[in-house]
Design a protein around this motif. Structure first.
Motif, mmCIF file in Angstrom:
data_model
loop_
_atom_site.group_PDB
_atom_site.id
_atom_site.type_symbol
_atom_site.label_atom_id
_atom_site.label_comp_id
_atom_site.label_asym_id
_atom_site.label_seq_id
_atom_site.Cartn_x
_atom_site.Cartn_y
_atom_site.Cartn_z
ATOM 1 N N CYS A 199 0.865 -1.164 -0.157
ATOM 2 C CA CYS A 199 0.016 -0.083 -0.204
ATOM 3 C C CYS A 199 0.982 1.055 -0.012
ATOM 4 O O CYS A 199 1.919 1.543 0.817
ATOM 5 C CB CYS A 199 -1.027 -0.034 1.284
ATOM 6 S SG CYS A 199 -2.327 1.122 1.045
ATOM 7 N N ALA A 200 0.386 2.144 -0.866
ATOM 8 C CA ALA A 200 1.267 3.372 -0.833
ATOM 9 C C ALA A 200 0.267 4.422 -1.429
ATOM 10 O O ALA A 200 -0.856 4.224 -1.756
ATOM 11 C CB ALA A 200 2.513 3.193 -2.020
ATOM 12 N N TYR A 201 0.841 5.845 -1.626
ATOM 13 C CA TYR A 201 0.149 6.510 -2.341
ATOM 14 C C TYR A 201 0.701 7.714 -2.919
ATOM 15 O O TYR A 201 1.966 7.807 -2.629
ATOM 16 C CB TYR A 201 -1.294 7.324 -1.253
ATOM 17 C CG TYR A 201 -0.472 8.013 -0.204
ATOM 18 C CD1 TYR A 201 -0.133 9.648 -0.292
ATOM 19 C CD2 TYR A 201 -0.307 7.652 1.202
ATOM 20 C CE1 TYR A 201 0.326 10.394 0.620
ATOM 21 C CE2 TYR A 201 0.527 8.491 2.114
ATOM 22 C CZ TYR A 201 0.540 9.889 1.796
ATOM 23 O OH TYR A 201 1.290 10.667 2.927
ATOM 24 N N THR A 202 -0.067 8.528 -3.965
ATOM 25 C CA THR A 202 0.615 9.464 -4.513
ATOM 26 C C THR A 202 -0.247 10.603 -4.518
ATOM 27 O O THR A 202 -1.517 10.687 -4.727
ATOM 28 C CB THR A 202 0.807 9.163 -6.122
ATOM 29 O OG1 THR A 202 1.861 8.134 -6.086
ATOM 30 C CG2 THR A 202 1.143 10.281 -7.018
ATOM 31 N N VAL A 203 0.537 11.891 -4.322
ATOM 32 C CA VAL A 203 -0.419 13.081 -4.181
ATOM 33 C C VAL A 203 -0.185 13.851 -5.669
ATOM 34 O O VAL A 203 0.993 14.366 -6.203
ATOM 35 C CB VAL A 203 0.148 14.245 -2.910
ATOM 36 C CG1 VAL A 203 -0.522 15.391 -2.922
ATOM 37 C CG2 VAL A 203 0.295 13.217 -1.848
ATOM 38 N N VAL A 204 -1.543 14.413 -6.220
ATOM 39 C CA VAL A 204 -1.250 14.870 -7.468
ATOM 40 C C VAL A 204 -2.272 15.970 -7.184
ATOM 41 O O VAL A 204 -3.595 16.185 -7.178
ATOM 42 C CB VAL A 204 -1.995 14.089 -8.656
ATOM 43 C CG1 VAL A 204 -1.300 14.923 -9.917
ATOM 44 C CG2 VAL A 204 -1.185 12.677 -8.669
ATOM 45 N N PRO A 205 -1.567 17.187 -6.972
ATOM 46 C CA PRO A 205 -2.365 18.489 -6.583
ATOM 47 C C PRO A 205 -3.361 19.116 -7.635
ATOM 48 O O PRO A 205 -2.711 19.058 -8.701
ATOM 49 C CB PRO A 205 -1.249 19.464 -5.861
ATOM 50 C CG PRO A 205 -0.014 18.623 -5.748
ATOM 51 C CD PRO A 205 -0.103 17.593 -6.622
ATOM 52 N N LYS A 206 -4.429 19.663 -7.298
ATOM 53 C CA LYS A 206 -5.208 20.066 -8.125
ATOM 54 C C LYS A 206 -4.299 21.403 -8.964
ATOM 55 O O LYS A 206 -4.714 21.596 -10.021
ATOM 56 C CB LYS A 206 -6.549 20.371 -7.807
ATOM 57 C CG LYS A 206 -7.553 19.169 -7.821
ATOM 58 C CD LYS A 206 -8.850 19.543 -6.749
ATOM 59 C CE LYS A 206 -8.490 19.474 -5.459
ATOM 60 N NZ LYS A 206 -9.483 19.744 -4.481
#
Ligand code: MLT
Length: 407
Positions: free
Chosen positions: A257-264
């Motif tokens: 499990c991981a995550y990526t932040v892609v800001p608007k």
């Protein structure tokens, strides 16, 4: 006649950690009575925190009952996990990241490999050298590298991370579009302060570039003045995508499990001034190619943010950092110049020898596995990396073996 993607023939024959695993298993086959201590790949050894196990099991129970069973989940990840991430990893530290800017995935490796799909084939890529091989290899596969020559690729901009620049490479002379930065750094263990990261953020804003910031090791930061996230730098939300993982933080290497932040705010304009949202594009990509992480795994990840979870994770990190301290002290005592091992689970040492020769010598004479620096890039030649992800007993034993062999 079908043709292959010929970019694959530009790659090194095998992935670094597969090459090492093969060498180690051959050595073990020929020396069955020898006890090998593996400090090569950064794979965790402590079990999952009890809070995660409890959440994991109860979610499995839910999946076994008709009234609580769940089928496909949201591709971007369940809201409960994205909210826990936004609140704890960002808002609590003064960064304004919203749950709809977070994309839960099965790993930082796949995210850092896949993210390049959002960009054109002819963007100029800058990578640190030495580097986590995934960023480079996936750009080679996608046709951005040009031809291999002398251990490098023609069309890649290399940012050497060497003792002379404290492993904080300068902005290159040529303009680069897609910049991969990793801090705390893999493999060198070096950290970056805000002043350094601000240079890159300012550069990216000025040149309309995008930074892929790999923060998989942020949980190991203990110094208060070291940023945990690129979003601690003003303006970064316009130009940076951040990748994080539960693997090294909470022992999820086998759980995934991981995550990526892609800001608007990450908006790219083309020559006709048409705007493209990277957040919308990544959503489109993930919903087409990915069906999300399993529900029990996301519940286990959510438990990382519970009171007990936070405490247990902190204890695990402290355990690995103490391992790193023991190893670093042993290596420094032997006269090696070391980086990392503080704010990082990796120790990077200057061996003054050929990296693979040093690797072979350590395996053969002390049954210790490290990672040869040259496997991470040309500027890693002469160095090796030790991982502190191991049992205390093995780390103490490894430190003793090193002292006996190299003292
Ligand atoms: C490493 O050893 O560099 C990492 O474990 C590799 C990874 O996280 O994929």
């Amino acid at each position: 006649m079908i043709k292959i993607n010929s970019n694959y023939s530009k790659l090194k024959a095998s992935y670094l950690f597969s090459t090492i695993a093969k060498k180690v298993s051959e050595y073990q086959k020929n020396n069955p009575d020898k006890k090998i201590i593996k400090m090569g790949i950064g794979d965790v050894t402590l079990p999952l925190p009890p809070a995660c196990v409890a959440a994991f099991s109860s979610a499995v129970e839910e999946m076994g009952k008709a009234d609580t069973f769940r089928g496909y989940g949201p591709e971007q990840g369940y809201e409960f996990l994205r909210k826990a991430i936004a609140d704890n990893d960002f808002k609590a530290r003064g960064m304004d990241i919203e749950p709809d800017e977070i994309f839960v995935s099965d790993g930082a490796k796949s995210d850092s490999a896949n993210i390049q799909e959002l960009f054109a084939e002819d963007v100029r890529v800058a990578i640190q050298d030495p580097v986590y091989p995934v960023y480079l290899d996936t750009n080679v596969m996608a046709g951005r590298s040009g031809e291999p020559a002398d251990g490098r690729y023609d069309n890649i901009t290399y940012l050497p991370c060497v003792p002379q620049n404290n492993f904080l490479p300068d902005i290159p002379a040529e303009t680069v579009d897609l910049i991969y930065l990793c801090y705390p750094n893999n493999p060198t263990g070096a950290v970056a302060d805000k002043t350094y990261l601000k240079k890159w953020v300012d550069y990216a804003r000025e040149n309309k570039s995008i930074i892929i910031f790999d923060a998989a090791y942020e949980a190991f930061i203990t110094d208060e003045n070291i940023p945990h996230s690129i979003y601690e730098i003003e303006g970064a939300k316009e130009v940076a995508i951040e990748i994080r993982s539960f693997s090294k933080t909470a022992g999820f290497t086998g759980t995934r499990c991981a995550y990526t932040v892609v800001p608007k705010e990450c908006i790219i304009k083309d020559e006709n001034k048409t705007e493209y949202s990277l957040n919308a594009m990544w959503f489109r990509r993930q919903s087409t190619k990915f069906n999300g992480v399993s529900y029990p795994v996301q519940r286990a990840a959510e438990a990382v943010y519970s009171e007990e979870g936070k405490k247990q994770v902190k204890e695990n990190i402290a355990y690995y950092l103490e391992n790193a301290r023991i190893l670093r002290e042993a290596l420094e005592g032997l006269g090696y110049e070391c980086t990392g091992g503080k704010n990082s689970p990796y120790i990077w040492i200057n061996t003054g020898k050929d990296s693979w020769e040093f690797f072979d010598m350590l395996l053969d004479k002390a049954q210790i596995v490290c990672t040869p620096g040259s496997g991470f890039g040309k500027a890693g030649e002469g160095f090796v990396r030790f991982s502190a992800f191991n049992s205390r007993e093995n780390v103490i034993e490894a430190a003793d073996r090193l002292k006996r062999l190299l003292g």
